[in-house]
Design an enzyme around this catalytic site. Structure first.
Site, PDB file in Angstrom:
ATOM      1  CE  LYS A  17     -54.798  18.172   8.264  1.00 21.15           C
ATOM      2  NZ  LYS A  17     -53.651  17.778   7.412  1.00 21.15           N
ATOM      3  CG  ASP A  31     -56.098  15.224   6.107  1.00 23.05           C
ATOM      4  OD1 ASP A  31     -54.890  15.446   5.937  1.00 23.05           O
ATOM      5  OD2 ASP A  31     -56.501  14.367   6.930  1.00 23.05           O
TER       6      ASP A  31
END
Ligand code: GLU
Length: 449
Positions: free
Chosen positions: A129, A169
């Site tokens: 991430k 995201d």
């Protein structure tokens, strides 16, 4: 520490100590540890060779400076992150988040969750991430582009279709992926389509990727409802948020015959008893890039906007928190239970606090945790990588069919795992254990690395 096996307690204590102050990361790790006691009771070898300790330590953490020039000619500095958490099952895979709240602890929590989520898809992707504390709100098109270019100028050296494959995201959608991909291509002189997912259709994107997280979460909830011989037909639903996940959750619920009566942004929420108009919401959020308070003016009669307050006070049978972490508290969960909620599916990553999860589970509400329920986005990213690798492009129908099948498999795998481990209906336990076992088996095969 409640609910944690005593063999795991010292491991957890050490994780908390060496990652001091990273509260969201602690929360994500503790939730998984609460499930792992049952695994090591049955399969003690998984506690050997510090496997669990290694699983909690990212393989690599990159933090970098992102300088850029704003429209006024001022130099701005942001911080960029990429946490390459675990590559036991495939290249690091996971989104980039641009939001002022981003810090290392948040990216670590997301990377940790992503590792298990990606394992649950059954596809060959590891977990990672990244993101930045850059705040896109109020920034011009030119500023967004220059920021993305500067961000990629550093990040590109860490990426590759076999190494690390980011996507979007919060704060990173199709527009940003375009700028990031363009800069990657320019700097590396490689048209390496598989290095990013969520791309536009004309340059290697997959059909149904935009819709995939929301569609997938709705498929997951539909499978949970089916275990009680129920479905979405005629049910009132509340979907928090109004970004990519929320928009396509609303669309799929409508296709399934449900009616979404409320959605939100960080300022307030809209209630529309006639059903949220998803096209209008899309126009406000994705074209105008405005706040949802505009919805009421544009929609006319029937809709109301409530500034502040909690969207979870709106009575509904299905709740799908799709905004951000810890947006739904124990108090909110109690209100939902009191109002007769049947099922809750997490569209966002960890939107329910641990208290809220307990309230739902104690009340017998079907609860689908994010790492299972929202895995449709990343699963379709893996399908995008497949199409890129074979230089192919699938139809919407074929891609959505694959997504639906993957979500059914995730649901069934979580349900069966929970039952095998003596907790039927506990999707949190099922998701944690099923995800863990896959990653742990690969890590065991590799030896101590
Ligand atoms: N950000 C999404 C997630 O939380 C998608 C990641 C991806 O497609 O790589 O799973």
């Amino acid at each position: 520490m409640i609910g944690i096996d005593e063999k795991l307690e010292p491991i957890l204590a050490e994780v908390l100590r060496r990652n001091a102050g990273e509260l969201e990361f602690h929360q994500a790790v503790m939730e998984v540890f609460e499930s792992l006691g049952r695994v090591i009771a049955k399969k003690p070898h998984y506690a050997d060779h510090a496997l669990i300790e290694r699983l909690c330590e990212p393989e690599r953490q990159i933090i970098f400076r992102v300088p850029w020039v704003d429209d006024a000619g001022q130099v701005q500095i942001n911080r960029g992150f990429r946490v390459q958490f675990n590559s036991a099952l495939g290249p690091y895979k996971g989104g980039l988040r641009f939001h002022p709240s981003v810090n290392l602890g948040i990216i670590k929590f997301l990377g940790f969750e992503q590792t298990f989520k990606n394992a649950l898809t059954g596809l060959p992707i590891g977990g990672g991430k990244g993101g930045s504390d850059f705040n896109p709100r109020g920034r011009s098109e030119g500023e967004i582009m220059r920021f993305c270019q500067s961000f990629m100028t550093e990040l590109q050296r860490h990426l590759g279709e076999y190494t690390d494959v980011p996507a979007g995201d919060i704060g990173v959608g199709g527009r940003e992926i375009g700028y990031l991909f363009g800069q990657f291509k320019r700097l590396t002189n490689r048209y390496e389509a598989g290095v990013l997912t969520g791309k536009g259709l004309v340059y290697g994107g997959s059909r149904a990727r935009t819709e995939a997280t929301g569609f997938g979460a709705t498929y997951f909830v539909s499978s949970m409802l089916a275990t009680r011989s129920a479905d979405f037909e005629g049910r009132k639903c509340v979907v928090s948020g109004s970004g990519n996940v929320a928009i396509y959750t609303i669309e799929k619920i409508r296709q399934f015959g449900g009616i979404v009566i409320a959605c939100s942004d960080s300022n307030g929420y809209v209630v529309d008893e006639n059903g949220i108009d998803m096209e209008l919401l899309k126009e406000i959020k994705e074209v105008r890039r405005e706040r949802i308070s505009q919805y009421v003016d544009l929609r006319g009669k029937g809709a109301r906007y409530i500034e502040g307050g909690s969207i979870w006070d709106v009575p509904c049978e299905v709740a799908m928190p799709s905004a951000t972490q810890n947006e739904l508290t124990g108090k909110d969960a109690a209100a939902l239970v009191k109002n007769g909620v049947l099922a809750v599916g997490e569209g966002a990553n960890m939107p329910c606090t641990p208290d809220a999860v307990r309230v739902f589970q104690n009340a017998g509400v079907l609860f689908g945790p994010g790492k299972a329920a929202n895995a449709g986005g990343v699963a379709t990213s893996a399908l995008e990588m497949q199409q890129n690798a074979s230089r192919d492009s699938w139809s919407f129908e074929k891609t959505e069919e694959r997504l639906a099948e993957i979500m059914r498999n995730i649901h069934d795998n979580c349900a069966e795992t929970a039952a095998d481990y003596g907790a039927p209906g506990d999707y949190v336990l099922g998701a944690n254990i099923a995800g863990f076992e896959r990653v742990a088996a690969a890590m065991t095969a590799f030896g101590v690395i």
